[in-house]
Design a protein around this motif. Structure first.
Motif, PDB file in Angstrom:
ATOM      1  N   ILE A 133     -57.932  12.262 -19.367  1.00 52.51           N
ATOM      2  CA  ILE A 133     -57.514  13.266 -18.378  1.00 52.51           C
ATOM      3  C   ILE A 133     -56.936  12.592 -17.139  1.00 52.51           C
ATOM      4  CG2 ILE A 133     -59.738  13.511 -17.168  1.00 52.51           C
ATOM      5  CD1 ILE A 133     -57.169  16.266 -18.114  1.00 52.51           C
ATOM      6  N   ILE A 134     -57.462  11.426 -16.736  1.00 49.06           N
ATOM      7  CA  ILE A 134     -56.875  10.699 -15.605  1.00 49.06           C
ATOM      8  C   ILE A 134     -55.468  10.237 -15.975  1.00 49.06           C
ATOM      9  CG2 ILE A 134     -57.016   8.651 -14.146  1.00 49.06           C
ATOM     10  CD1 ILE A 134     -59.048  10.790 -13.426  1.00 49.06           C
ATOM     11  N   GLY A 135     -55.305   9.770 -17.221  1.00 54.68           N
ATOM     12  CA  GLY A 135     -53.978   9.364 -17.685  1.00 54.68           C
ATOM     13  C   GLY A 135     -53.007  10.525 -17.689  1.00 54.68           C
ATOM     14  N   ALA A 136     -53.478  11.707 -18.105  1.00 51.89           N
ATOM     15  CA  ALA A 136     -52.629  12.900 -18.128  1.00 51.89           C
ATOM     16  C   ALA A 136     -52.212  13.290 -16.713  1.00 51.89           C
ATOM     17  CB  ALA A 136     -53.373  14.060 -18.798  1.00 51.89           C
ATOM     18  N   ILE A 137     -53.174  13.307 -15.792  1.00 55.12           N
ATOM     19  CA  ILE A 137     -52.868  13.669 -14.401  1.00 55.12           C
ATOM     20  C   ILE A 137     -51.921  12.643 -13.788  1.00 55.12           C
ATOM     21  CG2 ILE A 137     -53.851  13.949 -12.086  1.00 55.12           C
ATOM     22  CD1 ILE A 137     -56.358  15.085 -13.410  1.00 55.12           C
ATOM     23  N   SER A 138     -52.124  11.359 -14.130  1.00 48.58           N
ATOM     24  CA  SER A 138     -51.255  10.304 -13.608  1.00 48.58           C
ATOM     25  C   SER A 138     -49.818  10.496 -14.075  1.00 48.58           C
ATOM     26  CB  SER A 138     -51.777   8.934 -14.068  1.00 48.58           C
ATOM     27  OG  SER A 138     -50.930   7.893 -13.626  1.00 48.58           O
ATOM     28  N   GLN A 139     -49.639  10.858 -15.362  1.00 46.89           N
ATOM     29  CA  GLN A 139     -48.301  11.105 -15.903  1.00 46.89           C
ATOM     30  C   GLN A 139     -47.653  12.302 -15.216  1.00 46.89           C
ATOM     31  OE1 GLN A 139     -46.340   9.902 -18.668  1.00 46.89           O
ATOM     32  NE2 GLN A 139     -47.552   8.024 -18.654  1.00 46.89           N
ATOM     33  N   VAL A 140     -48.423  13.360 -15.059  1.00 43.25           N
ATOM     34  CA  VAL A 140     -47.908  14.573 -14.415  1.00 43.25           C
ATOM     35  C   VAL A 140     -47.525  14.277 -12.969  1.00 43.25           C
ATOM     36  CG1 VAL A 140     -48.572  16.850 -13.559  1.00 43.25           C
ATOM     37  CG2 VAL A 140     -49.093  16.213 -15.910  1.00 43.25           C
TER      38      VAL A 140
END
Length: 317
Positions: free
Chosen positions: A91-98
């Motif tokens: 989820i941190i990776g997803a938020i970072s991408q977004v």
């Protein structure tokens, strides 16, 4: 139970849901803005600060540890791997991408609500808990909603800067957190939830430290992992440490305790309804902080997903 207690319990769950949405929309991007983009280091610091605060329960309730056998400890380790390390990194990776591509963060936060589907499927495989036949139909409906939430009515964007990669990472997080729910059923039975939460944070901290060691060894061996390993600690500042402790007290360990207190005093089906404040808050907070709103197709997808999750949760055996 007194009506006032039920109202307070409902407010506790709603408050926890709001705090988790605030974490995804505001606190995590705050740390990203401070320059910490190394996901393993990010997750390690997140759990280390939580573990320090929760060490009180490990010290005062350590006598409860004797109640745990090998299978209980295995359950806690699996919770640390899936719910702690893998789920949080996803989820941190997803938020970072977004965040990097200026997309709508509320999309990946809503996709996290798919976790009951994965929890039920794993419970069937791990605990032999057979779901109702209607589960499969609603799971298919949720899948359609996930597509709409990710791409809306427009043509699917499979580029590296689109929503596909964050959506897949959010789905991985939903799987990990759903798996953690199943493993937690055994892990939390014999000890208080305070000690259980502390163990989860301490075990996850240890797992993340091991992952950082492996990354460092691979990097020194010439393998490009994409992460810095121990070198990633060089970017940690006192400002970041302060934010991590603020997260641990509020949207981290603090929110978990508020949530569990409320969960013990209301029916699970009602708790599911109260938890919908999480995706609703994420949409409102995303608009308030970043002036982003879902597109019409994404609104439809969000509604489809939440309807399916309510149906699945309320009809669970």
């Amino acid at each position: 139970m007194k009506k006032s207690i039920k109202i307070l319990a409902a407010l506790a769950i709603i408050s926890a849901a709001f705090l988790w949405a605030l974490d995804g929309v505001y606190f995590t991007p705050w740390i990203l803005n401070l320059g910490l983009y190394d996901v393993p280091i990010f997750v390690f610091m997140l759990h280390l600060t939580g573990a320090i605060i929760l060490s009180y329960f490990l010290i005062t309730r350590k006598k409860e540890l004797k109640n745990l056998n090998k299978k209980d400890w295995l359950s806690f380790i699996l919770v640390g791997i899936f719910g702690g390390a893998l789920g949080t990194m996803a989820i941190i990776g997803a938020i970072s991408q977004v965040h990097a591509n200026h997309l709508n963060i509320s999309v990946v936060l809503i996709l996290q609500k798919l976790q009951p589907i994965f929890a039920i499927l794993l419970a069937y495989a791990w605990l032999r808990e057979r779901p109702r036949k209607s589960f499969y139909a609603w799971a298919l409906v949720a899948l359609v909603g996930s597509y709409l939430l990710t791409f809306g009515f427009t043509k699917a964007n499979f580029s590296a800067t689109g929503m596909l990669i964050p959506a897949l990472l959010a789905a991985l997080a939903a799987f990990s957190f759903g798996s953690s729910t199943v493993f937690s059923k055994r892990a939390i039975k014999k000890i208080s939830h305070g000690l259980g939460t502390a163990l989860r944070f301490f075990i996850t901290t240890g797992i993340m430290f091991l992952i950082i060691i492996i990354i460092s060894l691979l990097n020194s061996g010439g393998v490009n992992t994409g992460y810095a390993g121990f070198a990633g600690f060089n970017v940690i500042t006192w400002s970041m440490i302060g934010v991590f402790f603020l997260i641990a007290v509020t949207v981290g360990a603090g929110a978990i305790f508020i949530y569990y207190w409320g969960l013990k005093k209301v029916m699970a089906s009602r708790a599911t309804i109260y938890e919908l404040f999480y995706p609703l808050s994420s949409i409102l907070l995303e608009y308030f902080f970043h002036d982003n709103l879902l597109k019409p197709g994404q609104w439809l997808g969000a509604g489809v997903i939440l309807t399916a999750i309510i149906a699945i949760t309320r009809n669970r055996k």
